[in-house]
Design a protein around this motif. Structure first.
Motif, PDB file in Angstrom:
ATOM      1  N   VAL A 245      17.211   2.687 -33.855  1.00 10.64           N
ATOM      2  CA  VAL A 245      17.765   2.275 -32.566  1.00 10.64           C
ATOM      3  C   VAL A 245      18.256   3.494 -31.800  1.00 10.64           C
ATOM      4  O   VAL A 245      18.707   4.471 -32.401  1.00 10.64           O
ATOM      5  CB  VAL A 245      18.925   1.255 -32.715  1.00 10.64           C
ATOM      6  N   SER A 246      18.153   3.413 -30.501  1.00  7.68           N
ATOM      7  CA  SER A 246      18.762   4.415 -29.634  1.00  7.68           C
ATOM      8  C   SER A 246      20.045   3.835 -29.090  1.00  7.68           C
ATOM      9  O   SER A 246      20.188   2.609 -28.973  1.00  7.68           O
ATOM     10  CB  SER A 246      17.828   4.760 -28.473  1.00  7.68           C
ATOM     11  N   LYS A 247      20.991   4.702 -28.747  1.00  6.07           N
ATOM     12  CA  LYS A 247      22.250   4.251 -28.174  1.00  6.07           C
ATOM     13  C   LYS A 247      21.951   3.339 -26.983  1.00  6.07           C
ATOM     14  O   LYS A 247      21.159   3.676 -26.123  1.00  6.07           O
ATOM     15  CB  LYS A 247      23.057   5.476 -27.715  1.00  6.07           C
ATOM     16  N   GLY A 248      22.568   2.154 -26.982  1.00  9.16           N
ATOM     17  CA  GLY A 248      22.364   1.206 -25.895  1.00  9.16           C
ATOM     18  C   GLY A 248      21.271   0.189 -26.153  1.00  9.16           C
ATOM     19  O   GLY A 248      21.168  -0.807 -25.441  1.00  9.16           O
ATOM     20  N   ASP A 249      20.442   0.406 -27.196  1.00  9.94           N
ATOM     21  CA  ASP A 249      19.419  -0.583 -27.554  1.00  9.94           C
ATOM     22  C   ASP A 249      20.082  -1.829 -28.130  1.00  9.94           C
ATOM     23  O   ASP A 249      21.183  -1.758 -28.691  1.00  9.94           O
ATOM     24  CB  ASP A 249      18.480  -0.040 -28.643  1.00  9.94           C
ATOM     25  N   VAL A 250      19.370  -2.962 -28.053  1.00  5.26           N
ATOM     26  CA  VAL A 250      19.854  -4.185 -28.697  1.00  5.26           C
ATOM     27  C   VAL A 250      19.768  -3.980 -30.211  1.00  5.26           C
ATOM     28  O   VAL A 250      18.698  -3.690 -30.745  1.00  5.26           O
ATOM     29  CB  VAL A 250      19.035  -5.409 -28.266  1.00  5.26           C
ATOM     30  N   LEU A 251      20.895  -4.127 -30.872  1.00  3.48           N
ATOM     31  CA  LEU A 251      20.944  -3.987 -32.326  1.00  3.48           C
ATOM     32  C   LEU A 251      20.678  -5.339 -32.988  1.00  3.48           C
ATOM     33  O   LEU A 251      19.924  -5.443 -33.935  1.00  3.48           O
ATOM     34  CB  LEU A 251      22.315  -3.439 -32.736  1.00  3.48           C
ATOM     35  N   CYS A 252      21.307  -6.386 -32.458  1.00  2.00           N
ATOM     36  CA  CYS A 252      21.135  -7.727 -33.003  1.00  2.00           C
ATOM     37  C   CYS A 252      21.673  -8.745 -32.000  1.00  2.00           C
ATOM     38  O   CYS A 252      22.138  -8.364 -30.926  1.00  2.00           O
ATOM     39  CB  CYS A 252      21.855  -7.863 -34.345  1.00  2.00           C
ATOM     40  N   GLU A 253      21.607 -10.018 -32.379  1.00  2.00           N
ATOM     41  CA  GLU A 253      22.136 -11.081 -31.525  1.00  2.00           C
ATOM     42  C   GLU A 253      23.132 -11.924 -32.297  1.00  2.00           C
ATOM     43  O   GLU A 253      22.991 -12.128 -33.497  1.00  2.00           O
ATOM     44  CB  GLU A 253      21.005 -11.985 -31.023  1.00  2.00           C
ATOM     45  N   LEU A 254      24.131 -12.403 -31.562  1.00  2.00           N
ATOM     46  CA  LEU A 254      25.117 -13.323 -32.106  1.00  2.00           C
ATOM     47  C   LEU A 254      25.008 -14.628 -31.330  1.00  2.00           C
ATOM     48  O   LEU A 254      24.907 -14.607 -30.111  1.00  2.00           O
ATOM     49  CB  LEU A 254      26.534 -12.765 -31.926  1.00  2.00           C
ATOM     50  N   GLU A 255      25.038 -15.738 -32.052  1.00  2.00           N
ATOM     51  CA  GLU A 255      25.013 -17.040 -31.384  1.00  2.00           C
ATOM     52  C   GLU A 255      26.342 -17.734 -31.639  1.00  2.00           C
ATOM     53  O   GLU A 255      26.800 -17.821 -32.773  1.00  2.00           O
ATOM     54  CB  GLU A 255      23.892 -17.915 -31.943  1.00  2.00           C
ATOM     55  N   SER A 256      26.927 -18.217 -30.552  1.00  2.00           N
ATOM     56  CA  SER A 256      28.157 -18.991 -30.673  1.00  2.00           C
ATOM     57  C   SER A 256      27.916 -20.353 -30.054  1.00  2.00           C
ATOM     58  O   SER A 256      26.835 -20.619 -29.521  1.00  2.00           O
ATOM     59  CB  SER A 256      29.302 -18.278 -29.945  1.00  2.00           C
ATOM     60  N   VAL A 257      28.937 -21.191 -30.114  1.00  2.00           N
ATOM     61  CA  VAL A 257      28.819 -22.509 -29.493  1.00  2.00           C
ATOM     62  C   VAL A 257      28.668 -22.358 -27.978  1.00  2.00           C
ATOM     63  O   VAL A 257      28.116 -23.229 -27.324  1.00  2.00           O
ATOM     64  CB  VAL A 257      30.023 -23.402 -29.847  1.00  2.00           C
ATOM     65  N   LYS A 258      29.115 -21.226 -27.415  1.00  2.00           N
ATOM     66  CA  LYS A 258      29.058 -21.015 -25.970  1.00  2.00           C
ATOM     67  C   LYS A 258      27.777 -20.351 -25.495  1.00  2.00           C
ATOM     68  O   LYS A 258      27.267 -20.677 -24.432  1.00  2.00           O
ATOM     69  CB  LYS A 258      30.228 -20.126 -25.517  1.00  2.00           C
ATOM     70  N   ALA A 259      27.271 -19.366 -26.254  1.00  2.00           N
ATOM     71  CA  ALA A 259      26.184 -18.530 -25.730  1.00  2.00           C
ATOM     72  C   ALA A 259      25.529 -17.715 -26.832  1.00  2.00           C
ATOM     73  O   ALA A 259      26.033 -17.622 -27.945  1.00  2.00           O
ATOM     74  CB  ALA A 259      26.751 -17.570 -24.677  1.00  2.00           C
ATOM     75  N   VAL A 260      24.397 -17.105 -26.465  1.00  2.00           N
ATOM     76  CA  VAL A 260      23.774 -16.083 -27.308  1.00  2.00           C
ATOM     77  C   VAL A 260      24.127 -14.748 -26.665  1.00  2.00           C
ATOM     78  O   VAL A 260      23.997 -14.575 -25.457  1.00  2.00           O
ATOM     79  CB  VAL A 260      22.234 -16.255 -27.367  1.00  2.00           C
ATOM     80  N   SER A 261      24.599 -13.826 -27.472  1.00  2.00           N
ATOM     81  CA  SER A 261      25.030 -12.540 -26.945  1.00  2.00           C
ATOM     82  C   SER A 261      24.369 -11.409 -27.721  1.00  2.00           C
ATOM     83  O   SER A 261      24.224 -11.498 -28.938  1.00  2.00           O
ATOM     84  CB  SER A 261      26.546 -12.442 -27.057  1.00  2.00           C
ATOM     85  N   GLU A 262      23.988 -10.367 -27.010  1.00  2.00           N
ATOM     86  CA  GLU A 262      23.368  -9.225 -27.661  1.00  2.00           C
ATOM     87  C   GLU A 262      24.439  -8.218 -28.052  1.00  2.00           C
ATOM     88  O   GLU A 262      25.435  -8.034 -27.353  1.00  2.00           O
ATOM     89  CB  GLU A 262      22.349  -8.576 -26.726  1.00  2.00           C
ATOM     90  N   VAL A 263      24.230  -7.581 -29.188  1.00  2.00           N
ATOM     91  CA  VAL A 263      25.088  -6.488 -29.648  1.00  2.00           C
ATOM     92  C   VAL A 263      24.263  -5.218 -29.491  1.00  2.00           C
ATOM     93  O   VAL A 263      23.129  -5.143 -29.955  1.00  2.00           O
ATOM     94  CB  VAL A 263      25.499  -6.687 -31.129  1.00  2.00           C
ATOM     95  N   TYR A 264      24.839  -4.226 -28.813  1.00  2.00           N
ATOM     96  CA  TYR A 264      24.129  -2.981 -28.526  1.00  2.00           C
ATOM     97  C   TYR A 264      24.572  -1.879 -29.471  1.00  2.00           C
ATOM     98  O   TYR A 264      25.736  -1.825 -29.872  1.00  2.00           O
ATOM     99  CB  TYR A 264      24.380  -2.551 -27.068  1.00  2.00           C
ATOM    100  N   ALA A 265      23.650  -1.003 -29.805  1.00  2.00           N
ATOM    101  CA  ALA A 265      23.964   0.119 -30.691  1.00  2.00           C
ATOM    102  C   ALA A 265      24.876   1.112 -29.962  1.00  2.00           C
ATOM    103  O   ALA A 265      24.507   1.618 -28.903  1.00  2.00           O
ATOM    104  CB  ALA A 265      22.674   0.811 -31.131  1.00  2.00           C
ATOM    105  N   PRO A 266      26.058   1.395 -30.515  1.00  2.00           N
ATOM    106  CA  PRO A 266      26.948   2.359 -29.871  1.00  2.00           C
ATOM    107  C   PRO A 266      26.483   3.806 -30.048  1.00  2.00           C
ATOM    108  O   PRO A 266      26.873   4.687 -29.294  1.00  2.00           O
ATOM    109  CB  PRO A 266      28.295   2.125 -30.556  1.00  2.00           C
TER     110      PRO A 266
END
Length: 134
Positions: free
Chosen positions: A57-78
């Protein structure tokens, strides 16, 4: 621990404006997770899509996704690097992140440009000030 309203900011970590944290370990690898602010905004996590070990991964790339009851959110590589380990406990228990977002990391990276990229991240004090501005 710094408290900003209802949010906790753990000292000794580096933070992004997208609410990821990075912890540099003694062996030079970097743990990545999401901040207390991020987990509270997401709500109860239902699923964590962990990255593949070996993924570059490069800094700022999508590392993974988290799903909650509200939304799907992307986690970015710091920081840039290779995923060398993932927290497999999260596959069966994504709520661990809600319980303690600073103890329950998502992935461990072997960084490729750490010294340079850490300069672009916020320390706990700067991140707390950033949260106050939101």
């Amino acid at each position: 621990m710094i408290e900003v309203g209802e949010y906790k900011v753990k000292e000794g970590l580096y933070y992004t404006k997208d609410h990821e944290w990075a912890q540099v370990l003694e062996d030079g690898t970097v743990l990545v997770g999401i901040s207390d602010y991020a987990q509270k905004e997401l709500g109860d996590l239902a699923y964590v899509e962990l990255p593949e070990v070996g993924k570059e991964v490069s800094k700022g790339d999508v590392l993974c996704e988290l799903e909650s009851v509200k939304a799907v959110s992307e986690v970015y590589a710091p920081v840039s690097g290779e995923v060398v380990e993932v927290n497999e406990e999260l596959e069966d228990s994504p709520e661990l992140i809600n319980e303690d977002p600073y103890e329950n990391w998502i992935a461990k990276l072997k960084p490729s440009n750490l010294d340079e990229e850490l300069k672009e991240l916020m320390d706990a004090k700067a991140y707390a000030e950033y949260l106050e501005s939101l």
